[in-house]
Design an enzyme around this catalytic site. Structure first.
Site, PDB file in Angstrom:
ATOM      1  N   CYS A   1     112.092  40.046 -14.528  1.00 45.14           N
ATOM      2  CA  CYS A   1     111.591  38.923 -15.483  1.00 45.14           C
ATOM      3  C   CYS A   1     112.377  38.665 -16.799  1.00 45.14           C
ATOM      4  O   CYS A   1     112.192  39.344 -17.509  1.00 45.14           O
ATOM      5  CB  CYS A   1     110.186  39.615 -15.904  1.00 45.14           C
ATOM      6  SG  CYS A   1     109.237  38.249 -17.127  1.00 45.14           S
TER       7      CYS A   1
ATOM      8  N   CYS B   1     110.337  38.557 -20.303  1.00 50.39           N
ATOM      9  CA  CYS B   1     109.869  39.810 -20.614  1.00 50.39           C
ATOM     10  C   CYS B   1     111.096  40.798 -21.160  1.00 50.39           C
ATOM     11  O   CYS B   1     111.277  41.392 -22.341  1.00 50.39           O
ATOM     12  CB  CYS B   1     109.077  40.679 -19.621  1.00 50.39           C
ATOM     13  SG  CYS B   1     107.578  39.753 -18.910  1.00 50.39           S
ATOM     14  N   ASP B   2     112.200  40.674 -20.344  1.00 47.80           N
ATOM     15  CA  ASP B   2     113.118  41.754 -20.372  1.00 47.80           C
ATOM     16  C   ASP B   2     114.383  41.337 -20.930  1.00 47.80           C
ATOM     17  O   ASP B   2     115.141  42.201 -21.494  1.00 47.80           O
ATOM     18  CB  ASP B   2     113.542  42.651 -19.017  1.00 47.80           C
ATOM     19  CG  ASP B   2     112.058  43.348 -18.672  1.00 47.80           C
ATOM     20  OD1 ASP B   2     111.457  43.673 -19.545  1.00 47.80           O
ATOM     21  OD2 ASP B   2     111.967  43.423 -17.304  1.00 47.80           O
TER      22      ASP B   2
END
Length: 517
Positions: A343, A346-347
């Site tokens: 992702c 997100c990361d």
């Protein structure tokens, strides 16, 4: 810090504060401290029930602040500037500290209050992560209900040295009493069950006592949610079993091809699906995963859950969706969450200023490369084929990114690291046959989806890709069992297509019931 419109909206929530609350600040001379101070001052200026005091205790992360009621020592701390996706978490924490009642299931709230032991949670997040707020809000709620629980919310971008020292390369990452506890998006009930292991067996027995459903839906994504709505509207006793409510749309930051919406947030759309479902009183069983299904001698379908519970239904609709496809090469499992990610939203912030790679040249891969190019030093996209397959508009955007490179005709052979984090990708140039190594700190895998159909093995016809084979009415190879969405062989895995297929499956189930009862 807060503009006039935001202040107006925030004041509506602050007017709901029940008891006074206090912010205790632990600041230093950083810009982040200044921004936190401005945020807290703006917030306190909107309500006479909020005060701000300095906390000079030793050993506190700086900058940070705690939120507590004036009559309780609630242990919630933000080592973060809670804006972006986390602004809602900030608001909820204030309401919880004031004694405003939670809308969560009362049974879950009571279980939280009765948990025994000491639980010190630390949750690392990023402000661009759309999965993080669910975990943050669950853990802050738990800290507001049980004095044995404390929660510290940490922005990995502010505490980069700690992130490196603890090898946090994926968010949300939760530590319990200093040890890794869980990573990735989790619902409140999932976290509670992980702490209360005895509940699963008690709950399984209760679930098995449920009466027979007319329609039971497996999955709560676009297809499953729509199927449940259509079935419930027909007056059928309807249940829905789901590992996570909302399905895979929760992993999509922005959706720009949903008709009538120029842009919609994935998690918000997933939540809207479930509000619609629950407005019809559908019996929602989550988190739960179907392990197997079988047709019994009395003509019912029996669904066995991984917990051991068994449910019975006259008709069954499989809408279990799909999950990210993995590379299946050496090193992928070893460095998942330690440089290997799925992702970018997100990361991605954890790789700010670093060299990263994206594996996959479809829409998801190219979108990921574009997003990462804005925060990383360099992005290399590895594509197996001789050309990118993403939409032309996305390819043009990628071409405009000066720090992005595309390498075609590649076959990834392994992901390598130093035992703790990823250091590179080994791949073969299929044109020359030469083996090469690309040195990167992160590898974002974006190579499509794999259907969640393990529960159907041996029961339903599946194709070579393990997709459930369905006809134009969403009928499967088994009587009274229908399927819809990304777990089927219907082409083009899109939200709008899953919605329509879910409706068809429910209408077909209703038609079957009319003709066979």
């Amino acid at each position: 810090m807060l503009d006039t419109a935001t202040k107006t909206q925030l004041k509506v929530y602050l007017d709901k504060l029940v008891e006074p609350i206090v912010f205790k600040t632990a600041f230093d001379n950083s810009d982040a401290s200044r921004q936190m101070a401005e945020l807290l001052a703006d917030t306190a200026g909107l309500s006479d029930k909020i005060s701000v005091v300095a906390d000079n205790a030793d050993g506190l992360r700086r900058p940070s602040f705690s939120i507590s009621g004036t009559s309780t020592d609630m242990k919630i701390r933000f080592a973060a500037l809670p804006m972006g996706h986390e602004f809602a978490s900030f608001i909820l924490a204030m309401l919880q500290a004031s004694g405003y009642p939670s809308k969560a299931d009362p049974k879950i709230l009571e279980r939280i209050r009765t948990l025994s032991g000491d639980f010190k949670f630390e949750v690392f997040m990023s402000l661009t992560c759309h999965n993080c707020p669910d975990v943050v809000q669950a853990l802050t709620l738990m800290a507001s209900l049980n004095p044995n629980i404390s929660t510290t919310v940490i922005d990995g971008g502010l505490f980069e040295e700690e992130v490196r020292a603890r090898h946090v390369l994926a968010v949300p990452a939760v530590f319990l009493n200093g040890e890794p506890f869980l990573s990735g998006r989790r619902e409140l009930v999932e976290i509670v069950e992980k702490l209360d292991s005895e509940f699963a067996s008690r709950n399984a027995a209760a679930l098995s006592e449920k009466p027979v459903f007319d329609v039971l839906v497996l999955g709560a994504g676009p297809a499953g949610a729509t199927a449940a709505i259509y079935a419930a509207r027909k007056g059928l006793r309807t249940g829905i079993v789901a590992e996570r409510l909302g399905g895979q749309v929760n992993e999509t930051a922005d959706i720009e091809n949903f008709t009538s919406q120029l842009k919609v947030d994935g998690p918000a759309l997933g939540s809207a699906f479930m509000r619609h479902v629950q407005s019809y009183g559908v019996d929602t069983i989550s988190p739960a995963v179907a392990d197997s299904v079988e047709r019994t001698e009395d003509g019912l379908w029996r669904v066995r859950l991984e917990s051991g519970a068994e449910l019975r239904t006259k008709t069954l609709i499989g809408a279990t969706g799909a999950r990210w496809r993995t590379l299946g090469v050496p090193g992928e499992d070893d460095y998942r969450g330690k440089g290997v990610a799925y992702c970018p939203h997100c990361d991605g912030p954890l790789f700010k200023g670093k060299d990263v790679a994206v594996i996959g040249g479809g829409n998801s891969g190219v979108e990921a490369a574009i997003d990462l190019a804005g925060i990383c030093r360099s992005v290399t996209l590895l594509q197996r084929g001789s050309a990118l397959t993403a939409d032309e508009v996305l390819q043009k955007r990628l071409a405009a990114c000066k720090n992005a490179t595309v390498i075609l005709n590649t076959a990834v052979s392994s992901l390598e690291g130093d035992g703790q984090t990823l250091t590179g990708i080994r791949y073969t140039d299929k044109t020359t046959g030469e083996d090469k190594t690309l040195s990167v700190a992160g590898a974002f895998v974006q190579i499509g989806l794999i259907p969640n159909t393990e529960w159907a093995a041996g029961t339903l016809e599946r194709n070579a890709w393990n997709e459930i084979v369905v006809d134009s009415r969403c009928r499967t190879s088994a009587e009274a069992l229908f399927a819809a969405g990304d777990c089927t062989d219907v082409p083009y895995k899109q939200i709008v297509i899953a919605l329509g297929e879910g409706a068809k499956a429910a209408l077909s189930a209703f038609d079957w019931l009319i003709r066979n009862e």
